[in-house]
Design a protein around this motif. Structure first.
Motif, PDB file in Angstrom:
ATOM      1  N   VAL A 191       0.838  -1.193   0.000  1.00  0.00           N
ATOM      2  CA  VAL A 191       0.000   0.000   0.000  1.00  0.00           C
ATOM      3  C   VAL A 191       0.876   1.248   0.000  1.00  0.00           C
ATOM      4  CG1 VAL A 191      -1.989  -1.095   1.088  1.00  0.00           C
ATOM      5  CG2 VAL A 191      -0.216  -0.084   2.532  1.00  0.00           C
ATOM      6  N   LEU A 192       0.444   2.251  -0.769  1.00  0.00           N
ATOM      7  CA  LEU A 192       1.170   3.509  -0.882  1.00  0.00           C
ATOM      8  C   LEU A 192       0.400   4.656  -0.259  1.00  0.00           C
ATOM      9  CD1 LEU A 192       2.321   3.302  -4.627  1.00  0.00           C
ATOM     10  CD2 LEU A 192       3.316   2.191  -2.625  1.00  0.00           C
ATOM     11  N   ASP A 193      -0.779   4.369   0.294  1.00  0.00           N
ATOM     12  CA  ASP A 193      -1.669   5.459   0.699  1.00  0.00           C
ATOM     13  C   ASP A 193      -2.355   5.250   2.046  1.00  0.00           C
ATOM     14  OD1 ASP A 193      -3.315   3.350   0.031  1.00  0.00           O
ATOM     15  OD2 ASP A 193      -4.601   4.496  -1.332  1.00  0.00           O
ATOM     16  N   ARG A 194      -1.761   4.426   2.912  1.00  0.00           N
ATOM     17  CA  ARG A 194      -2.372   4.209   4.228  1.00  0.00           C
ATOM     18  C   ARG A 194      -1.422   3.408   5.101  1.00  0.00           C
ATOM     19  NH1 ARG A 194      -7.523   1.858   2.214  1.00  0.00           N
ATOM     20  NH2 ARG A 194      -6.766   2.759   0.266  1.00  0.00           N
ATOM     21  N   GLU A 195      -1.764   3.323   6.367  1.00  0.00           N
ATOM     22  CA  GLU A 195      -0.988   2.529   7.306  1.00  0.00           C
ATOM     23  C   GLU A 195      -1.851   1.361   7.785  1.00  0.00           C
ATOM     24  OE1 GLU A 195       1.191   4.918  10.302  1.00  0.00           O
ATOM     25  OE2 GLU A 195       0.564   6.665   9.124  1.00  0.00           O
ATOM     26  N   VAL A 196      -1.496   0.170   7.374  1.00  0.00           N
ATOM     27  CA  VAL A 196      -2.191  -1.049   7.803  1.00  0.00           C
ATOM     28  C   VAL A 196      -1.141  -2.101   8.163  1.00  0.00           C
ATOM     29  CG1 VAL A 196      -4.408  -0.764   6.641  1.00  0.00           C
ATOM     30  CG2 VAL A 196      -2.477  -1.612   5.347  1.00  0.00           C
ATOM     31  N   ILE A 197      -1.388  -2.808   9.225  1.00  0.00           N
ATOM     32  CA  ILE A 197      -0.435  -3.785   9.726  1.00  0.00           C
ATOM     33  C   ILE A 197      -0.956  -5.194   9.491  1.00  0.00           C
ATOM     34  CG2 ILE A 197       0.907  -4.539  11.719  1.00  0.00           C
ATOM     35  CD1 ILE A 197       1.449  -1.656  10.822  1.00  0.00           C
ATOM     36  N   HIS A 198      -0.191  -5.992   8.747  1.00  0.00           N
ATOM     37  CA  HIS A 198      -0.558  -7.391   8.478  1.00  0.00           C
ATOM     38  C   HIS A 198       0.666  -8.081   7.886  1.00  0.00           C
ATOM     39  CE1 HIS A 198      -2.547 -10.925   6.786  1.00  0.00           C
ATOM     40  NE2 HIS A 198      -3.608 -10.625   7.523  1.00  0.00           N
ATOM     41  N   PRO A 199       0.884  -9.353   8.195  1.00  0.00           N
ATOM     42  CA  PRO A 199       2.054 -10.060   7.642  1.00  0.00           C
ATOM     43  C   PRO A 199       2.105 -10.092   6.121  1.00  0.00           C
ATOM     44  CG  PRO A 199       1.110 -11.310   9.459  1.00  0.00           C
ATOM     45  CD  PRO A 199       0.147 -10.189   9.173  1.00  0.00           C
ATOM     46  N   ASN A 200       0.958 -10.007   5.452  1.00  0.00           N
ATOM     47  CA  ASN A 200       0.926 -10.054   3.989  1.00  0.00           C
ATOM     48  C   ASN A 200       0.852  -8.669   3.343  1.00  0.00           C
ATOM     49  OD1 ASN A 200       1.072 -12.854   3.762  1.00  0.00           O
ATOM     50  ND2 ASN A 200      -1.134 -13.086   4.086  1.00  0.00           N
ATOM     51  N   ILE A 201       1.044  -7.629   4.146  1.00  0.00           N
ATOM     52  CA  ILE A 201       0.979  -6.256   3.634  1.00  0.00           C
ATOM     53  C   ILE A 201       2.238  -5.500   4.040  1.00  0.00           C
ATOM     54  CG2 ILE A 201      -0.275  -4.069   3.685  1.00  0.00           C
ATOM     55  CD1 ILE A 201      -2.783  -5.603   4.465  1.00  0.00           C
ATOM     56  N   ARG A 202       2.773  -4.714   3.104  1.00  0.00           N
ATOM     57  CA  ARG A 202       3.854  -3.800   3.433  1.00  0.00           C
ATOM     58  C   ARG A 202       3.480  -2.398   2.950  1.00  0.00           C
ATOM     59  NH1 ARG A 202       4.680  -7.484   5.933  1.00  0.00           N
ATOM     60  NH2 ARG A 202       6.593  -8.672   6.308  1.00  0.00           N
ATOM     61  N   GLN A 203       4.027  -1.399   3.621  1.00  0.00           N
ATOM     62  CA  GLN A 203       3.774  -0.003   3.287  1.00  0.00           C
ATOM     63  C   GLN A 203       5.023   0.609   2.651  1.00  0.00           C
ATOM     64  OE1 GLN A 203       2.872   1.797   7.084  1.00  0.00           O
ATOM     65  NE2 GLN A 203       1.718  -0.016   7.703  1.00  0.00           N
ATOM     66  N   VAL A 204       4.828   1.349   1.572  1.00  0.00           N
ATOM     67  CA  VAL A 204       5.897   2.168   0.984  1.00  0.00           C
ATOM     68  C   VAL A 204       5.307   3.566   0.867  1.00  0.00           C
ATOM     69  CG1 VAL A 204       7.489   2.492  -0.929  1.00  0.00           C
ATOM     70  CG2 VAL A 204       6.825   0.172  -0.266  1.00  0.00           C
ATOM     71  N   LEU A 205       5.588   4.403   1.853  1.00  0.00           N
ATOM     72  CA  LEU A 205       4.910   5.684   1.998  1.00  0.00           C
ATOM     73  C   LEU A 205       5.859   6.860   1.810  1.00  0.00           C
ATOM     74  CD1 LEU A 205       2.813   4.856   5.206  1.00  0.00           C
ATOM     75  CD2 LEU A 205       2.115   4.599   2.815  1.00  0.00           C
ATOM     76  N   LEU A 206       5.295   7.967   1.346  1.00  0.00           N
ATOM     77  CA  LEU A 206       6.049   9.210   1.288  1.00  0.00           C
ATOM     78  C   LEU A 206       6.258   9.750   2.699  1.00  0.00           C
ATOM     79  CD1 LEU A 206       4.266  11.160  -1.598  1.00  0.00           C
ATOM     80  CD2 LEU A 206       6.461   9.985  -1.697  1.00  0.00           C
ATOM     81  N   ASP A 207       7.367  10.465   2.894  1.00  0.00           N
ATOM     82  CA  ASP A 207       7.586  11.130   4.175  1.00  0.00           C
ATOM     83  C   ASP A 207       6.842  12.469   4.142  1.00  0.00           C
ATOM     84  OD1 ASP A 207       8.414  12.039   6.599  1.00  0.00           O
ATOM     85  OD2 ASP A 207      10.560  11.706   6.254  1.00  0.00           O
ATOM     86  N   ASN A 208       5.518  12.374   4.240  1.00  0.00           N
ATOM     87  CA  ASN A 208       4.678  13.568   4.167  1.00  0.00           C
ATOM     88  C   ASN A 208       4.967  14.543   5.307  1.00  0.00           C
ATOM     89  OD1 ASN A 208       2.864  13.095   1.851  1.00  0.00           O
ATOM     90  ND2 ASN A 208       2.213  11.311   3.017  1.00  0.00           N
ATOM     91  N   LYS A 209       5.271  13.998   6.476  1.00  0.00           N
ATOM     92  CA  LYS A 209       5.542  14.850   7.637  1.00  0.00           C
ATOM     93  C   LYS A 209       6.747  15.743   7.371  1.00  0.00           C
ATOM     94  CE  LYS A 209       6.561  14.739  12.582  1.00  0.00           C
ATOM     95  NZ  LYS A 209       6.753  13.904  13.793  1.00  0.00           N
ATOM     96  N   ALA A 210       7.832  15.147   6.892  1.00  0.00           N
ATOM     97  CA  ALA A 210       9.046  15.935   6.615  1.00  0.00           C
ATOM     98  C   ALA A 210       8.788  16.954   5.518  1.00  0.00           C
ATOM     99  CB  ALA A 210      10.186  15.005   6.219  1.00  0.00           C
ATOM    100  N   GLY A 211       8.021  16.574   4.489  1.00  0.00           N
ATOM    101  CA  GLY A 211       7.734  17.495   3.402  1.00  0.00           C
ATOM    102  C   GLY A 211       6.973  18.721   3.868  1.00  0.00           C
ATOM    103  N   ALA A 212       5.941  18.507   4.692  1.00  0.00           N
ATOM    104  CA  ALA A 212       5.158  19.628   5.208  1.00  0.00           C
ATOM    105  C   ALA A 212       6.012  20.521   6.098  1.00  0.00           C
ATOM    106  CB  ALA A 212       3.950  19.106   5.973  1.00  0.00           C
ATOM    107  N   GLU A 213       6.857  19.910   6.909  1.00  0.00           N
ATOM    108  CA  GLU A 213       7.737  20.697   7.786  1.00  0.00           C
ATOM    109  C   GLU A 213       8.690  21.570   6.963  1.00  0.00           C
ATOM    110  OE1 GLU A 213       9.683  18.031  10.444  1.00  0.00           O
ATOM    111  OE2 GLU A 213       7.935  17.819  11.747  1.00  0.00           O
ATOM    112  N   LEU A 214       9.240  21.012   5.886  1.00  0.00           N
ATOM    113  CA  LEU A 214      10.135  21.786   5.022  1.00  0.00           C
ATOM    114  C   LEU A 214       9.403  22.987   4.414  1.00  0.00           C
ATOM    115  CD1 LEU A 214      11.984  18.879   3.173  1.00  0.00           C
ATOM    116  CD2 LEU A 214      13.056  20.548   4.718  1.00  0.00           C
ATOM    117  N   ALA A 215       8.169  22.765   3.971  1.00  0.00           N
ATOM    118  CA  ALA A 215       7.399  23.826   3.330  1.00  0.00           C
ATOM    119  C   ALA A 215       7.087  24.954   4.305  1.00  0.00           C
ATOM    120  CB  ALA A 215       6.104  23.254   2.754  1.00  0.00           C
ATOM    121  N   ILE A 216       6.626  24.601   5.494  1.00  0.00           N
ATOM    122  CA  ILE A 216       6.246  25.628   6.469  1.00  0.00           C
ATOM    123  C   ILE A 216       7.481  26.362   6.986  1.00  0.00           C
ATOM    124  CG2 ILE A 216       5.065  26.072   8.651  1.00  0.00           C
ATOM    125  CD1 ILE A 216       3.326  25.107   6.220  1.00  0.00           C
ATOM    126  N   GLN A 217       8.552  25.625   7.238  1.00  0.00           N
ATOM    127  CA  GLN A 217       9.769  26.263   7.724  1.00  0.00           C
ATOM    128  C   GLN A 217      10.321  27.231   6.670  1.00  0.00           C
ATOM    129  OE1 GLN A 217      11.313  25.646  11.018  1.00  0.00           O
ATOM    130  NE2 GLN A 217      12.016  27.654  10.275  1.00  0.00           N
TER     131      GLN A 217
END
Length: 320
Positions: A136-162
């Motif tokens: 999944v690229l668009d959510r956080e779900v925990i399961h042995p048959n699922i992995r997440q590859v997510l953007l670091d949205n938190k860091a991006g927003a912090e860079l923009a506001i700073q």
């Protein structure tokens, strides 16, 4: 339609011998295999992919599920997915809409990469419970048959506001994406947190991650304009919409309006002045998602991944 039964009859061999020959099994002699392949070609035999899938329990096809294909965001992402899959001997089909979800439970694909708000997390977890491998690229779900590859949205927003804070702005407009968007919600939450920490005032303007919502937001901001305005658009499409609207007015980007986007899509490179935006490799994101899924399908150990982001400065912004 010609079947292996027809080939077996003409070749004078058993159906199992034909099946083995067509699948390149060493159990059948080269002479017999050559004879069977020649007959198959003569009869214009087309393998039954569904039957072969049931026997082998694999299709060598991966599904990428997207909310839609609009805009210039998805091309590099899909290119990264496809190139990595092809290296591993897999092909890609791209799907959109709820009817395509059945490709997973019907095992028409070997695994899925999901960036699609039409899937609920409960639905995804249900497929995982039945043994399907998913990234999944668009959510956080925990399961042995699922992995997440997510953007670091938190860091991006912090860079923009700073960045905007460093230019002297004490008030920022957050132009958000759809309420159902994980990325929009993550960026907005992080932007709020750093704004409050820096004692920056903010207002939210709801958007839809498209150019039209950016144009409408710019129209609203122009109507209420009294001093230079800082805007954090939570994606580049909306930022481009703002540029489009402002180009029809006497207000200029970089003087009256100071805009930061997110995604660094290719079309933003042609804006004047250049858009300041949060940059990351969409092609790498897709390739990494494919690589993680391949390991998951092979039952190899693999962790969740996060895509690094940076701020790419474009327009010249004078300190307030």
């Amino acid at each position: 339609m010609v079947s292996i039964k027809d080939i077996a009859k003409k070749a004078g061999v058993s159906i199992s011998t034909v099946s083995c020959a067509l699948n390149g099994s060493p159990k059948v002699t080269k002479e017999t295999t050559a004879k069977i392949l020649a007959i198959a070609k003569e009869l214009n035999y087309i393998p039954n992919a569904a039957a072969r899938t049931l026997k082998k329990r694999e299709t060598k096809i991966i599904g990428a599920f997207l909310t839609d294909y609009s805009g210039s965001f998805f091309g590099p992402l899909l290119q990264g997915i496809r190139e990595m899959l092809n290296q591993k001997g897999y092909d890609l089909i791209v799907c959109s809409g709820t009817q395509s979800h059945r490709f997973i439970p019907e095992r028409m694909i070997d695994g899925a990469i999901i960036l699609d708000a039409t899937f609920s997390s409960e639905e995804i977890l249900g497929y995982a419970d039945r043994g399907h491998k998913l990234v999944v690229l668009d959510r956080e779900v925990i399961h042995p048959n699922i992995r997440q590859v997510l953007l670091d949205n938190k860091a991006g927003a912090e860079l923009a506001i700073q960045y905007l804070a460093d230019k002297g702005f004490t008030s920022i407009v957050f132009h958000t994406g759809p309420e159902s968007s994980y990325d929009s919600n993550q960026r907005l939450q992080s932007a709020k947190e750093i704004a409050e920490r820096l004692q920056i005032n903010y207002i939210e303007l709801q958007g839809e991650f498209n150019k039209l919502s950016g144009e409408l937001a710019a129209q609203q901001l122009v109507q209420n304009y009294s001093q230079p305005v800082a805007v954090f658009c939570l994606n580049d499409e909306m930022a481009i919409g703002m540029y489009n609207y402002l180009a029809k007015t006497n207000y200029r980007v970089g003087e009256h309006f100071h805009i930061v986007g997110f995604d660094n899509i290719e079309i933003s490179h042609y804006l004047q002045p250049r858009l300041t935006t949060i940059d990351y490799s969409k092609q790498k994101w897709g390739a990494l998602a494919s690589e993680v899924l391949m390991k998951l399908i092979a039952n190899e150990s693999v962790e969740n991944e996060q895509i690094h982001v940076t701020l790419l400065e474009g327009q010249s912004v004078k300190k307030i």
